[in-house]
Each structure stands twice: as structure tokens, then as C-alpha cells.
Write an enzyme that holds these catalytic residues in place. Structure first.
Site, mmCIF file in Angstrom:
data_model
loop_
_atom_site.group_PDB
_atom_site.id
_atom_site.type_symbol
_atom_site.label_atom_id
_atom_site.label_comp_id
_atom_site.label_asym_id
_atom_site.label_seq_id
_atom_site.Cartn_x
_atom_site.Cartn_y
_atom_site.Cartn_z
ATOM 1 N N ASP A 13 0.877 -1.182 0.000
ATOM 2 C CA ASP A 13 0.000 0.000 0.000
ATOM 3 C C ASP A 13 0.906 1.220 0.000
ATOM 4 O O ASP A 13 2.102 1.118 0.299
ATOM 5 C CB ASP A 13 -0.893 -0.014 1.256
ATOM 6 N N SER A 14 0.305 2.376 -0.312
ATOM 7 C CA SER A 14 1.058 3.624 -0.241
ATOM 8 C C SER A 14 1.481 3.922 1.192
ATOM 9 O O SER A 14 2.227 4.862 1.432
ATOM 10 C CB SER A 14 0.190 4.773 -0.739
ATOM 11 N N GLY A 46 -2.559 9.059 -4.117
ATOM 12 C CA GLY A 46 -3.788 9.556 -4.731
ATOM 13 C C GLY A 46 -3.661 10.848 -5.509
ATOM 14 O O GLY A 46 -4.513 11.169 -6.327
ATOM 15 N N CYS A 76 -4.476 -1.345 -1.891
ATOM 16 C CA CYS A 76 -4.607 0.099 -2.124
ATOM 17 C C CYS A 76 -5.524 0.308 -3.328
ATOM 18 O O CYS A 76 -5.256 -0.241 -4.410
ATOM 19 C CB CYS A 76 -3.213 0.650 -2.415
ATOM 20 N N CYS A 186 -10.871 3.788 0.009
ATOM 21 C CA CYS A 186 -9.430 3.904 0.266
ATOM 22 C C CYS A 186 -9.157 3.057 1.490
ATOM 23 O O CYS A 186 -9.920 3.119 2.473
ATOM 24 C CB CYS A 186 -9.072 5.370 0.537
ATOM 25 N N THR A 187 -8.098 2.261 1.457
ATOM 26 C CA THR A 187 -7.878 1.309 2.552
ATOM 27 C C THR A 187 -7.449 1.983 3.859
ATOM 28 O O THR A 187 -7.444 1.351 4.908
ATOM 29 C CB THR A 187 -6.851 0.241 2.143
HETATM 30 N N1 DGL Z 1 -4.614 3.276 0.830
HETATM 31 C C1 DGL Z 1 -4.614 4.000 -0.416
HETATM 32 C C2 DGL Z 1 -5.902 3.695 -1.196
HETATM 33 O O1 DGL Z 1 -6.561 2.713 -0.894
HETATM 34 C C3 DGL Z 1 -4.289 5.427 -0.142
HETATM 35 C C4 DGL Z 1 -4.065 6.238 -1.343
HETATM 36 C C5 DGL Z 1 -3.079 7.317 -1.212
HETATM 37 O O2 DGL Z 1 -1.942 7.064 -0.812
HETATM 38 O O3 DGL Z 1 -3.433 8.427 -1.589
HETATM 39 O O4 DGL Z 1 -6.276 4.360 -2.130
#
Ligand code: DGL
Length: 265
Positions: A13-14, A46, A76, A186-187
Site C-alpha cells: 500500500d502507499s 492519490g 490500495c 481507500c484502505t
Molecule cells: N490506501 C490508499 C488507497 O486505498 C491510499 C491512497 C493514497 O496514498 O493516496 O487508495
């Protein structure tokens, strides 16, 4: 041939938000070994370009494949909606992705109006548009970009005044419309459910995809004969390329044996 079953499921994930997906999968498949990559140094995804998100998704995938991951969960929505097609074309392992649960919301809504809180990258993606076109077009979609929420969560400011003010600016308007379902796209956002609940009361159903992704992961592992069914104290390694304090806080209540490492990747 090496026994692939015991190899870990990889997650990326980010940042720390994908741990909400990790928890759902770990609850359903507790015997699986896992490796989780929190690319917090590059959060938020994002607001980045599609190409930038694809490059980061490739970097994370290669890290996980170098650790022998048997399958990869793109935990993500932003990375899934922008990069999963390319990842599937490029690599042989099965990928499991996550996208905003608008289909279940479309089935549940009574008022024909749903809210979708997600990142700009997710809401502007081709995959999101494609999925949106598959649901009943009479349903009104109120799409809200949750700008700034991921940053506050990454900083551990989940219950701060700043969070309440920002969240309220996104959510309170929905209570004045006819929205009866709110999709968390968003997670990171499931960590905001108690705060959202305070703002919307019981009027709005909150929908996140954690459980559905966990079931899908089980189905994919079964299909590829990759389920790890042996109980030999599964190992769970978390890597972050930033400070590990908040990540540890989010996963600390698990009774599973977890290692958290800070590493530049
Ligand atoms: N957890 C990411 C998602 O589900 C976060 C996105 C982001 O870093 O902006 O979209």
C-alpha cells in the site's frame, strides 16, 4: 519443485492503510505467512500521475517477488485502479486488488443515492469509470475526494481536531442529501469509521471492502492450490520506509507474532 504454499502472501500500500486489508485476510487465513510493504515515504499515491503510481506499484511488486511471495494483494484502491492491469500483464503471480465497493452499495441503497469517499487517483481512473458504468445508472453517485485524510492517518492523527474538521467538511454535506450508503474507497479510511459514525449517526450505512477482499484472496489461493494449511506459527513481516511508530500502533492489538522493520525501498 519448491512447495509454494508456505511462501508468503505479499501486500503493498502507499502506507499503513492496507493493514486494514491485511487484518481481514489474517483473520480469515491465519495460517498464511505474510509480508507487508508500507510505502509511506511516497504517500499519498492519490495525488500522483498514473505513470508515477504504476512505477511505484512495480517497485513494490519487485520487492515482494524478491522475497518469494506466492501471490500479491494490492491493498490500495489507488494502485489497483491505476496499475493492476499492467502488473497482471507483467508478472506471473496472481494479484488480488481492491476497488471501491460501489456494486454492493448500488444493491443496498434504498434512496438511490450513494456517497463514495476515495482519492483523486481512484475516482479519476479508467477502472473506476468502467465499474461505475456497470451499476444502475439511475443511482446518483456523490463522489468526494478525501484530500488530506491519508496524510493525517499516516501521521497518526486519527482522533485529532484537524481530522474531525476535515472529515466533517467531506461527510456532513452528505447527511443533508439523500445518501444512505457511504463507500470507503481507500484502505486507510476504515480507521476513520468511529469518527465517520459520529458524524452520520445511523442514517448512513458505511461500506468497506475488507471482508470481500479476504474472501476473494481465499478463493484465488484455492484456485491456484496455494493455501497454507499447516499450523507452524505463521510469520508476519512488515516493512516501512518511514518511522514505524504509527504502523506498530495499528497492528499492535493482534495476538499474532509480528516483526516491523524500517527499511529504505
Ligand atoms: N490506501 C490508499 C488507497 O486505498 C491510499 C491512497 C493514497 O496514498 O493516496 O487508495
Amino acid at each position: 519443485m519448491a512447495q509454494l504454499n508456505k511462501f508468503p502472501i505479499g501486500f503493498f500500500d502507499s502506507g499503513i492503510g492496507g493493514t486494514s486489508i491485511w487484518s481481514a485476510i489474517n483473520s480469515l487465513l491465519p495460517l498464511e505467512n505474510t509480508i507487508y510493504l508500507s510505502d509511506s515515504k511516497n504517500a499519498p499515491y492519490g495525488e500522483k500521475s498514473k505513470q508515477n503510481i504504476v512505477d511505484l506499484a512495480i517497485k513494490n511488486t519487485e520487492f515482494l517477488l524478491a522475497q518469494n511471495c506466492k501471490t500479491i494483494v494490492v491493498a490500495c484502491n489507488t494502485a489497483t485502479t491505476n496499475a493492476i492491469k499492467i502488473l497482471r500483464e507483467k508478472y506471473d503471480v496472481p494479484f488480488i486488488g481492491i476497488e471501491p465497493a460501489i456494486k454492493p452499495a448500488a444493491l443496498k441503497t434504498q434512496s438511490n443515492t450513494i456517497g463514495i469517499l476515495a482519492t483523486k487517483g481512484t475516482l479519476n481512473s479508467d477502472l473506476f469509470e468502467k465499474t461505475s458504468n456497470t451499476i444502475n445508472q439511475e443511482i446518483i453517485r456523490k463522489e468526494i475526494i478525501g484530500k488530506g485524510l491519508v496524510e493525517l492517518i499516516e501521521e497518526g492523527k486519527l482522533y485529532s481536531e484537524e481530522m474531525t474538521t476535515l472529515l466533517s467538511s467531506y461527510i456532513t454535506p452528505l447527511t443533508k442529501e439523500d445518501v444512505d450508503c457511504l463507500v470507503l474507497g481507500c484502505t486507510h479510511y476504515p480507521y476513520l469509521i468511529p469518527q465517520i459514525r459520529k458524524l452520520v449517526g445511523n442514517k448512513i450505512q458505511i461500506i468497506d471492502s475488507g471482508e470481500a477482499v479476504a474472501k476473494q484472496t481465499k478463493t484465488i489461493l484455492e484456485k491456484h492450490d496455494l493455501i497454507h494449511a499447516v499450523n507452524n506459527n505463521s510469520s508476519h513481516q512488515f516493512y516501512t520506509n518511514k518511522d514505524k511508530t504509527v504502523l506498530e500502533m495499528l497492528i499492535s492489538n493482534k495476538d499474532t507474532k509480528i516483526t516491523v522493520l524500517e527499511k529504505d525501498f
